[in-house]
Scaffold this motif. Structure first.
Motif, mmCIF file in Angstrom:
data_model
loop_
_atom_site.group_PDB
_atom_site.id
_atom_site.type_symbol
_atom_site.label_atom_id
_atom_site.label_comp_id
_atom_site.label_asym_id
_atom_site.label_seq_id
_atom_site.Cartn_x
_atom_site.Cartn_y
_atom_site.Cartn_z
ATOM 1 N N TYR A 1 1.734 -73.173 -3.973
ATOM 2 C CA TYR A 1 0.750 -72.259 -4.175
ATOM 3 C C TYR A 1 1.190 -71.536 -5.701
ATOM 4 O O TYR A 1 2.412 -71.337 -6.050
ATOM 5 C CB TYR A 1 1.057 -71.150 -3.141
ATOM 6 C CG TYR A 1 0.884 -71.510 -1.553
ATOM 7 C CD1 TYR A 1 1.708 -71.964 -0.847
ATOM 8 C CD2 TYR A 1 -0.521 -71.086 -1.120
ATOM 9 C CE1 TYR A 1 1.705 -72.384 0.214
ATOM 10 C CE2 TYR A 1 -0.736 -71.480 0.381
ATOM 11 C CZ TYR A 1 0.286 -72.095 0.824
ATOM 12 O OH TYR A 1 0.078 -72.386 2.173
ATOM 13 N N CYS A 2 0.044 -70.997 -6.133
ATOM 14 C CA CYS A 2 0.176 -70.045 -7.339
ATOM 15 C C CYS A 2 -0.202 -68.592 -7.068
ATOM 16 O O CYS A 2 -1.251 -68.663 -6.161
ATOM 17 C CB CYS A 2 -0.473 -70.670 -8.551
ATOM 18 S SG CYS A 2 -2.073 -70.938 -8.527
ATOM 19 N N GLY A 3 0.148 -67.922 -7.874
ATOM 20 C CA GLY A 3 -0.121 -66.270 -7.650
ATOM 21 C C GLY A 3 0.134 -65.789 -9.019
ATOM 22 O O GLY A 3 0.692 -66.243 -10.000
ATOM 23 N N ILE A 4 -0.417 -64.450 -8.952
ATOM 24 C CA ILE A 4 -0.100 -63.660 -10.162
ATOM 25 C C ILE A 4 0.493 -62.336 -9.887
ATOM 26 O O ILE A 4 0.874 -61.915 -8.756
ATOM 27 C CB ILE A 4 -1.532 -63.365 -10.968
ATOM 28 C CG1 ILE A 4 -2.472 -62.421 -10.040
ATOM 29 C CG2 ILE A 4 -2.305 -64.512 -11.462
ATOM 30 C CD1 ILE A 4 -3.635 -61.880 -10.616
ATOM 31 N N THR A 5 1.212 -61.850 -10.893
ATOM 32 C CA THR A 5 2.017 -60.678 -10.773
ATOM 33 C C THR A 5 2.177 -59.885 -11.968
ATOM 34 O O THR A 5 1.575 -60.435 -13.083
ATOM 35 C CB THR A 5 3.645 -61.246 -10.384
ATOM 36 O OG1 THR A 5 4.373 -60.147 -10.224
ATOM 37 C CG2 THR A 5 4.125 -62.093 -11.797
ATOM 38 N N SER A 6 2.649 -58.630 -11.697
ATOM 39 C CA SER A 6 2.692 -57.776 -12.958
ATOM 40 C C SER A 6 4.108 -57.888 -13.436
ATOM 41 O O SER A 6 4.486 -57.092 -14.426
ATOM 42 C CB SER A 6 2.382 -56.335 -12.597
ATOM 43 O OG SER A 6 3.041 -55.849 -11.550
ATOM 44 N N THR A 7 4.922 -58.365 -12.883
ATOM 45 C CA THR A 7 6.412 -58.380 -13.011
ATOM 46 C C THR A 7 6.966 -59.709 -13.667
ATOM 47 O O THR A 7 6.560 -60.753 -13.168
ATOM 48 C CB THR A 7 7.203 -57.914 -11.983
ATOM 49 O OG1 THR A 7 6.903 -56.785 -11.538
ATOM 50 C CG2 THR A 7 8.779 -57.835 -12.516
#
Length: 123
Positions: A95-101
């Protein structure tokens, strides 16, 4: 809300290679760090790799360091995971995901997960 679509998974023999893609639709991931995780059957989601927003730096789990490479193409708004020297223990849904960190190595710091792509490595 950004939608992420993973692709590129498949069945490969041990020692083989695959390249996974994480593409954005309905928005852009160009300004965000992106991470790859994997989840084997019956196990928790596990961190694999993450890349910062510019693509200048990346961070890997110990289990894939030296075998996997994460990269991004801002023009295509896509993040890749090049996997080499694959092992049976790499079998999982990726899976891929986005983050702010950055670097973020825990799943709860990510949002907008894709549907995943299955990677199966035979011995």
């Amino acid at each position: 809300q950004v939608q992420l679509v993973e692709s590129g998974g498949g069945l490969v023999q041990a020692g083989g290679s695959l390249r996974l893609s994480c593409a954005a639709s309905g928005g852009s991931i160009i300004a965000y760090p992106v991470g790859w995780f994997r989840q084997a059957s019956g196990k928790e989601r596990q961190f694999v790799a993450t890349i910062n927003w510019s693509g200048a730096t990346a961070y890997y789990s110990d289990s894939v360091q030296g075998r996997f490479t994460i990269s991004r193409d801002s023009a295509k708004d896509t993040v890749y995971l090049q996997m080499t020297d694959l092992k049976p223990e790499d079998t999982a849904v990726y899976y891929c995901g986005i983050t702010s960190t950055y670097p973020a190595t825990t799943p709860h710091k990510y949002v907008d997960w894709g549907q995943g792509t299955q990677v199966t490595v035979s011995s």
